[in-house]
Design an enzyme around this catalytic site. Sequence first.
Site, short mmCIF file in Angstrom:
data_model
loop_
_atom_site.label_atom_id
_atom_site.label_comp_id
_atom_site.label_asym_id
_atom_site.label_seq_id
_atom_site.Cartn_x
_atom_site.Cartn_y
_atom_site.Cartn_z
N SER A 64 0.83 -1.20 0.00
CA SER A 64 0.00 0.00 0.00
C SER A 64 0.87 1.25 0.00
CB SER A 64 -0.89 0.03 1.24
OG SER A 64 -1.70 -1.12 1.31
N1 SAH Z 1 -0.05 -5.23 4.41
C1 SAH Z 1 0.58 -5.52 3.14
C2 SAH Z 1 -0.39 -5.23 1.98
C3 SAH Z 1 -0.37 -6.35 1.00
S1 SAH Z 1 -1.65 -6.40 -0.20
C4 SAH Z 1 1.89 -4.76 3.00
O1 SAH Z 1 2.23 -3.98 3.90
O2 SAH Z 1 2.61 -4.99 2.03
C5 SAH Z 1 -2.83 -7.46 0.57
C6 SAH Z 1 -2.41 -8.89 0.86
O3 SAH Z 1 -3.55 -9.57 1.34
C7 SAH Z 1 -1.92 -9.69 -0.35
O4 SAH Z 1 -0.63 -10.19 -0.09
C8 SAH Z 1 -2.95 -10.84 -0.46
O5 SAH Z 1 -2.38 -12.06 -0.90
C9 SAH Z 1 -3.46 -10.93 0.97
N2 SAH Z 1 -4.78 -11.56 1.12
C10 SAH Z 1 -5.86 -11.49 0.31
N3 SAH Z 1 -6.89 -12.21 0.80
C11 SAH Z 1 -6.44 -12.77 1.97
C12 SAH Z 1 -7.04 -13.66 2.94
N4 SAH Z 1 -8.29 -14.11 2.83
N5 SAH Z 1 -6.28 -14.01 4.01
C13 SAH Z 1 -5.00 -13.57 4.16
N6 SAH Z 1 -4.38 -12.75 3.27
C14 SAH Z 1 -5.10 -12.36 2.18
#
Ligand code: SAH
Length: 215
Positions: A64
């Site tokens: 993000s």
């Molecule tokens: N907090 C992260 C943002 C990553 S984007 C950062 O600081 O980089 C969101 C992430 O959520 C992705 O890696 C995706 O694979 C994960 N995601 C999506 N659905 C999910 C679920 N049901 N359970 C766990 N992770 C999930």
Amino acid sequence: MNESLLKGAKHNLINALREKNIANEQVLQAFDKVDRHLFLQETFLYNEAYQDKALPIGCGQTISAPSTVAFQTQLLEVSSTDRIMEIGTGSGFQAAILFAMGAQVYTIERQADLFRQTKSLFERLRINPAVFYGDGFRGLPQFAPFEKIIVTCGAPHIPENLLKQLKINGIMVIPVGDSRQTMKRIVKTDETSYKVTDFGDFNFVPMLQSTVYLK
Ligand code: SAH
């Protein structure tokens, strides 16, 4: 990146966050402590690491924008005694920010490659948010209740399991919606009541139902 360039880049980023109404000094200090470039893989993006931009992290996912991380973190009202569950580990940057604020962090990722990558990055950096390979819709009942819960992918609805795993007076920050999401802060006022406040529109990768189940 040499030390003085890094310092300058972080200083500019922190000023940009202040201009976007991030006023919580502990949040801003965490951005000074954590090196965002270490959470990006593509070296060609090196210079962009301290700009206020979302960037690709592989596996079709994104880290993000710093202002989004700061905004969610500010809404969470983090204190150093908090146990915080994060849904969507991704690059690990958000978890590292919460960890830098003194919280105990439990973070869940559903993509095996990202889970492995980020777990070993935390080991290399010698920081220890606990990373779990699993399904954010289920949460981590074995470690509940949590003072705080942060969801960093776009949720189709507010997952019931996560509400259950929140402490009374605890706070959950979650973007809810399909193509765009509304940032919601939910305060659990008693076992079955919640106060929900909306904080504008955002654009996250989707929270996906997972076939992975925790043991
Ligand atoms: N907090 C992260 C943002 C990553 S984007 C950062 O600081 O980089 C969101 C992430 O959520 C992705 O890696 C995706 O694979 C994960 N995601 C999506 N659905 C999910 C679920 N049901 N359970 C766990 N992770 C999930």
